[in-house]
Motif scaffolding. Structure first.
Motif, PDB file in Angstrom:
ATOM      1  N   ALA A  26       0.830  -1.211   0.000  1.00 43.71           N
ATOM      2  CA  ALA A  26       0.000   0.000   0.000  1.00 43.71           C
ATOM      3  C   ALA A  26       0.862   1.258   0.000  1.00 43.71           C
ATOM      4  O   ALA A  26       0.334   2.364   0.108  1.00 43.71           O
ATOM      5  N   ARG A 505      -6.389   5.862   5.458  1.00 45.38           N
ATOM      6  CA  ARG A 505      -7.106   6.080   4.197  1.00 45.38           C
ATOM      7  C   ARG A 505      -6.260   5.674   2.995  1.00 45.38           C
ATOM      8  O   ARG A 505      -6.201   6.359   1.977  1.00 45.38           O
ATOM      9  N   ARG A 507      -5.415   2.593   0.200  1.00 44.84           N
ATOM     10  CA  ARG A 507      -6.123   1.476  -0.419  1.00 44.84           C
ATOM     11  C   ARG A 507      -5.365   0.171  -0.133  1.00 44.84           C
ATOM     12  O   ARG A 507      -4.174   0.069  -0.432  1.00 44.84           O
TER      13      ARG A 507
END
Ligand SMILES: Cc1cc2nc3c(=O)[nH]c(=O)nc-3n(C[C@H](O)[C@H](O)[C@H](O)COP(=O)(O)OP(=O)(O)OC[C@H]3O[C@@H](n4cnc5c(N)ncnc54)[C@H](O)[C@@H]3O)c2cc1C
Length: 511
Positions: A26, A505, A507
């Protein structure tokens, strides 16, 4: 890389490495800090006895790895893991030279049960045929983050009234489960109860029913495979992925404190005085050592107390042998099984567990035995064999380690006369050494703490922590003391990473 993208993972076991891979995918800058000289934690293999004999240090079999969505999606096979899938999975021998065997194939298992107790095979077939189609849902329900939503609804719809029956059996003892399913037959019940030993729960303890049943249902659904060449192959594969994603793994880096500034984590301090700054910290160590890393006021008092008084189960006393030949079990089925549960009758299995719980080394220990080299010759020189064994003992005991080993070996002689003559070398590991090597395995407990019902599901380790976040901003928890508990499945590592990424926040990576 900006400093606020730094994350630290404490512990380079399977959960730590899985977590690190997700964080790095990520976009975070991830450092894994590991106490031991090598990564892997309880998923590693070593030449513990003689050169050329590769022994699994802790975990030896991988039913949970095979069933785990977190492991399956990482495609360890593409990194070189070659699974060996035993057809004859487990045998439970008795004094009269017979045994009951668990096979990958249901009909072979049915025949073995019927041989021991006519009719028991049919009862097992009925049970497995009902639940095998639901095994995936059951695994999802038990492995997934809490509260499980979709899978239990689908299960309840499929099972209807039988859902309550299953719930009753699984929350009860494995002894009660077996006697119920097998109409009171002792030996088939001993065979089922032997599988609950892997959880460390005595066969008469509430909740052990779930362990015995699920492990054997998984045997018929996913098998009990193991990697060719040793458990280290799993760690090597996870490390290869992690390294490609840019994860740094620092060994001999014992984390002593989690640093807290302004009400959130700021990194960790190592035993050697070094500090590793990071915005977020994920720990994968078990409950009590986790509490020891935290400032007193890092968590609400009742949570700190919960972690500090976390109960551990009996210890695994580990023995590894280099043998000049295969073990000469009296029972033919044990001679071909990957795993042998050495205990004998149901009452002996119960007596061994109760002695351990009382703080005594059992006179006749129940032993989990792995015969990897029957199927994986790469682990020993040609024609020779390894033997993987552990018995449950108290964390501390009055007798010597030699005495414990002698009691285990008497059990081998009982079911496999002539065993001792095959021994080329032996390595033993007592609970203190296990904990010194891996401080997460407190008192030598193999599962990150007892699996009694008050330490399971939302109570593993506490309702505020079972979803991987903590009240301290930036601190996340995974590992065997967190739902869904121990085993090489990486599920809590993945779930903790997802919780952290959601809070940032970012993904998450999904297969
Ligand atoms: C004898 C034995 C047999 C087992 N058999 C099986 C089996 O057959 N199948 C199965 O699925 N499971 C088995 N298990 C359980 C399984 O191995 C573990 O539950 C699983 O590997 C836990 O993974 P983890 O990443 O949560 O923790 P671990 O693998 O224990 O990793 C935690 C890591 O944290 C490190 N660490 C601890 N404290 C610190 C610190 N302060 N700073 C930095 N690093 C630290 C440790 O050294 C360790 O490497 C067995 C365990 C044992 C002990």
């Amino acid at each position: 890389m900006r400093s606020d993208r730094r994350a630290v993972v404490v512990g380079a076991g399977s959960n730590g490495l899985v977590c690190a891979i997700h964080l790095a995918r990520a976009g975070l800058d991830v450092t894994v800090l590991e106490h031991a000289p090598r990564p892997g934690g309880a998923s590693s293999s070593v030449e513990a006895t003689l050169p050329g004999f590769v022994h699994d240090h802790c975990a030896g079999f991988n039913p949970m790895t095979a069933a785990s969505p977190a492991m399956r999606e990482l495609e360890l096979e593409a990194e070189g893991v070659r699974w060996i899938q035993p057809g004859a999975i487990m045998a439970h021998p008795f004094d009269d030279g017979t045994a009951i065997a668990l096979h990958l194939g249901l009909e072979a298992t049915v025949a073995s049960l019927d041989g021991a107790h006519p009719g028991a095979g049919g009862l097992w077939r009925e049970l497995i045929e009902q639940y095998r189609p639901l095994a995936g849902r059951l695994v999802e329900t038990i492995f997934g983050p809490l509260p499980p939503v979709r899978a239990p609804i689908a299960l309840a719809a499929a099972l209807r009234r039988d859902g309550l029956l299953l719930a009753r059996r699984m929350t009860g003892s494995v002894e009660a489960f077996g006697l119920d399913v097998f109409d009171g037959a002792d030996r088939p019940t001993a065979w089922l109860a032997g599988s609950a030993q892997h959880s460390g729960l005595p066969p008469s303890t509430a909740g052990s029913g779930a362990f015995g049943f699920l492990l054997q249902l998984i045997a018929h659904s996913y098998g009990w495979p193991f990697p060719a060449g040793g458990q280290g192959a799993i760690t090597d594969a996870l490390l290869a992925i992690a390294t490609r994603e840019g994860v740094r793994v620092r060994c001999e880096a014992h984390v002593e404190r989690v640093l807290v500034h302004g009400g959130r984590t700021a990194g960790v301090a190592l035993k050697d005085g070094d500090e590793v700054p990071a915005r977020d910290v994920v720990t994968t160590i078990s409950a009590r050592p986790l509490a020891a890393l935290l400032p007193d006021d890092a968590l609400p008092h009742r949570l700190m107390r919960r972690l500090r008084i976390w109960r551990y189960s009996t210890a695994a006393f580990k023995l590894d042998y280099a043998l000049r030949g295969p073990v000469p079990w009296s029972a033919a089925e044990a001679r071909e099984a990957a795993v042998v549960h050495v205990a004998g009758e149901l009452r002996e299995l119960a007596a061994a567990a109760q002695a351990g719980e009382r703080g005594e080394v059992p006179e006749r220990p129940a032993v989990v035995v792995g015969q990897h080299t029957l199927l994986d010759p790469s682990r020993a020189p040609a024609g020779q064999h390894t033997l993987y064994c552990y018995a449950h003992v108290p964390a501390r005991y009055a007798c010597s380690d030699e005495d414990v080993a002698a009691r285990v070996e008497q059990q081998f002689e009982r079911f496999a006369p002539g065993f001792s003559e095959l021994v080329l070398a032996r390595a033993l590991r007592n609970p203190q050494r296990t904990e010194a090597e891996n401080p997460s395995l407190v008192g030598g407990d193999l599962g990150g703490g007892s699996y009694e019902l008050d330490q399971q599901l939302v109570f593993r380790p506490a309702p505020e922590l079972c979803r991987y976040r903590t009240p301290l901003r930036g601190l996340y928890v995974a590992g065997a003391s967190v739902h869904p508990g121990g085993s090489v499945h990486g599920m809590s590592g993945r779930s903790a990473a997802r919780a952290l990424l959601a809070d940032r926040r970012l993904r998450p990576w999904r297969a």
